[in-house]
Design a protein around this motif. Structure first.
Motif, short mmCIF file in Angstrom:
data_model
loop_
_atom_site.label_atom_id
_atom_site.label_comp_id
_atom_site.label_asym_id
_atom_site.label_seq_id
_atom_site.Cartn_x
_atom_site.Cartn_y
_atom_site.Cartn_z
N ASP A 87 40.13 38.10 27.90
CA ASP A 87 39.29 39.01 28.69
C ASP A 87 38.52 38.25 29.77
OD1 ASP A 87 40.19 41.02 27.06
OD2 ASP A 87 38.27 41.42 26.10
N ALA A 88 37.96 37.10 29.40
CA ALA A 88 37.22 36.30 30.37
C ALA A 88 38.13 35.79 31.47
CB ALA A 88 36.52 35.13 29.67
N LEU A 89 39.33 35.37 31.10
CA LEU A 89 40.31 34.92 32.09
C LEU A 89 40.64 36.05 33.06
CD1 LEU A 89 42.61 33.11 33.24
CD2 LEU A 89 44.07 34.04 31.43
N THR A 90 40.84 37.24 32.53
CA THR A 90 41.19 38.39 33.36
C THR A 90 40.13 38.64 34.42
OG1 THR A 90 42.44 39.39 31.54
CG2 THR A 90 41.70 40.86 33.32
N VAL B 266 49.14 29.11 21.80
CA VAL B 266 49.90 30.25 22.34
C VAL B 266 48.98 31.26 23.02
CG1 VAL B 266 51.41 32.19 21.75
CG2 VAL B 266 51.71 29.98 20.61
N ASN B 267 47.91 31.66 22.34
CA ASN B 267 47.10 32.78 22.81
C ASN B 267 46.17 32.43 23.97
OD1 ASN B 267 48.33 33.83 20.56
ND2 ASN B 267 46.46 34.61 19.63
N LEU B 268 45.83 31.17 24.10
CA LEU B 268 44.97 30.76 25.22
C LEU B 268 45.69 29.83 26.19
CD1 LEU B 268 41.34 30.29 23.84
CD2 LEU B 268 42.15 31.93 25.54
N LEU B 269 46.16 28.68 25.70
CA LEU B 269 46.83 27.75 26.60
C LEU B 269 48.07 28.39 27.21
CD1 LEU B 269 47.13 24.97 27.88
CD2 LEU B 269 48.36 24.23 25.82
N GLY B 270 48.86 29.08 26.40
CA GLY B 270 50.07 29.72 26.91
C GLY B 270 49.77 30.77 27.97
N VAL B 271 48.74 31.56 27.73
CA VAL B 271 48.34 32.58 28.70
C VAL B 271 47.87 31.91 30.00
CG1 VAL B 271 46.63 34.39 29.16
CG2 VAL B 271 47.85 34.33 26.98
N LEU B 272 47.12 30.83 29.87
CA LEU B 272 46.65 30.11 31.05
C LEU B 272 47.81 29.49 31.83
CD1 LEU B 272 43.55 28.37 29.45
CD2 LEU B 272 43.46 29.94 31.39
N LEU B 273 48.75 28.89 31.13
CA LEU B 273 49.89 28.27 31.80
C LEU B 273 50.72 29.31 32.56
CD1 LEU B 273 51.13 25.74 29.08
CD2 LEU B 273 49.97 25.18 31.23
N CYS B 274 50.95 30.45 31.93
CA CYS B 274 51.73 31.50 32.60
C CYS B 274 50.97 32.08 33.78
CB CYS B 274 52.09 32.60 31.61
SG CYS B 274 53.32 32.09 30.37
#
Length: 246
Positions: A163-166, A112-120
């Motif tokens: 944060d790194a994704l951002t 949820v917290n990583l894969l879900g954020v990446l998918l969205c």
């Protein structure tokens, strides 16, 4: 002017619900993503409509690619081209030391917290780069920089990933006219603490915050709304800490 159309994941409660209502007050139409509580999601939809906006509730588990696609598709069909994303959906799992954590909980946290954020973020990027504009606000956590030992270092690790994704995505999408920022809340008085098994945690921890209290979901929503607004037109790649000085 066209009204912004914003997808808010985890929009049925806490920070997500507050963000939906604040954005509606600021002139957004909102797709309220939720995973379980349809009644709560519909209550948020009603609040958006009372504020003068259009809204739709969409059940979607953000860790499931097909659900993410459907969330954005329904938002587009019912409201119009998506111009914004509040990437808020997250889970914490029970409080405790990493050594005592359950593998299934760790996998769900990562999903949820990583894969879900990446998918969205990926779906939003696809839509927004095609239009040449858009705004993404990821909801991180102050835990990303303090580590939260003895409570949820696993959760903190996923938020450090946000944060790194951002930062990286802001640099990647800036030339396409898309801004990407994050808000990093501190101790906020929401239902999350009860879900972790510690309903009184916000009040207890709030007393140790320099401002002397836990934050409110509406205060985080205000920061999200600013980052989504034209007033933040030159802000991208920022992680805005809203944590009472902690």
């Amino acid at each position: 002017m066209e009204r912004p159309i914003t997808v808010v994941t985890g929009g049925s409660r806490g920070i997500g619900a507050a963000a939906c209502l604040r954005l509606a007050a600021d002139g957004h139409d909102v797709a309220v993503g939720y995973v379980r509580d349809s009644a709560a999601a519909e209550a948020v939809v009603a609040g958006v409509r009372e504020a003068g906006g259009r809204a739709v509730a969409v059940r979607a588990d953000t860790s499931v690619e097909a659900d993410v696609e459907r969330l954005f598709d329904i938002a587009g069909e019912r409201l119009g081209p998506v111009t914004g994303l509040v990437n808020n959906a997250a889970v914490t799992g029970p409080l405790g030391r990493l050594a005592d954590s359950d593998t299934a909980n760790l996998r769900r946290l990562l999903d949820v917290n990583l894969l879900g954020v990446l998918l969205c973020a990926r779906r939003a990027a696809q839509l927004m780069t095609a239009r040449g504009s858009g705004v993404i606000v990821n909801v991180s956590s102050g835990a990303a920089t303090i580590g939260s030992p003895g409570e949820y270092v696993h959760y903190a690790a996923t938020k450090a990933g946000v944060d790194a994704l951002t930062l990286g995505l802001a640099k990647e999408l800036g030339p396409d006219g898309v801004r990407v920022n994050a808000v990093a809340p501190g101790v906020i008085d929401t239902e999350m603490h009860a879900a972790m098994g510690a309903p009184g945690r916000a009040r207890k921890m709030g007393s140790a915050v320099p401002l002397g209290r836990a934050g409110r979901a509406e205060e985080i929503a205000a920061a999200i709304a600013w980052l989504m607004s034209p007033d933040a037109s030159y802000a991208t790649g920022a992680v805005l800490r809203v944590a009472g000085g902690r």
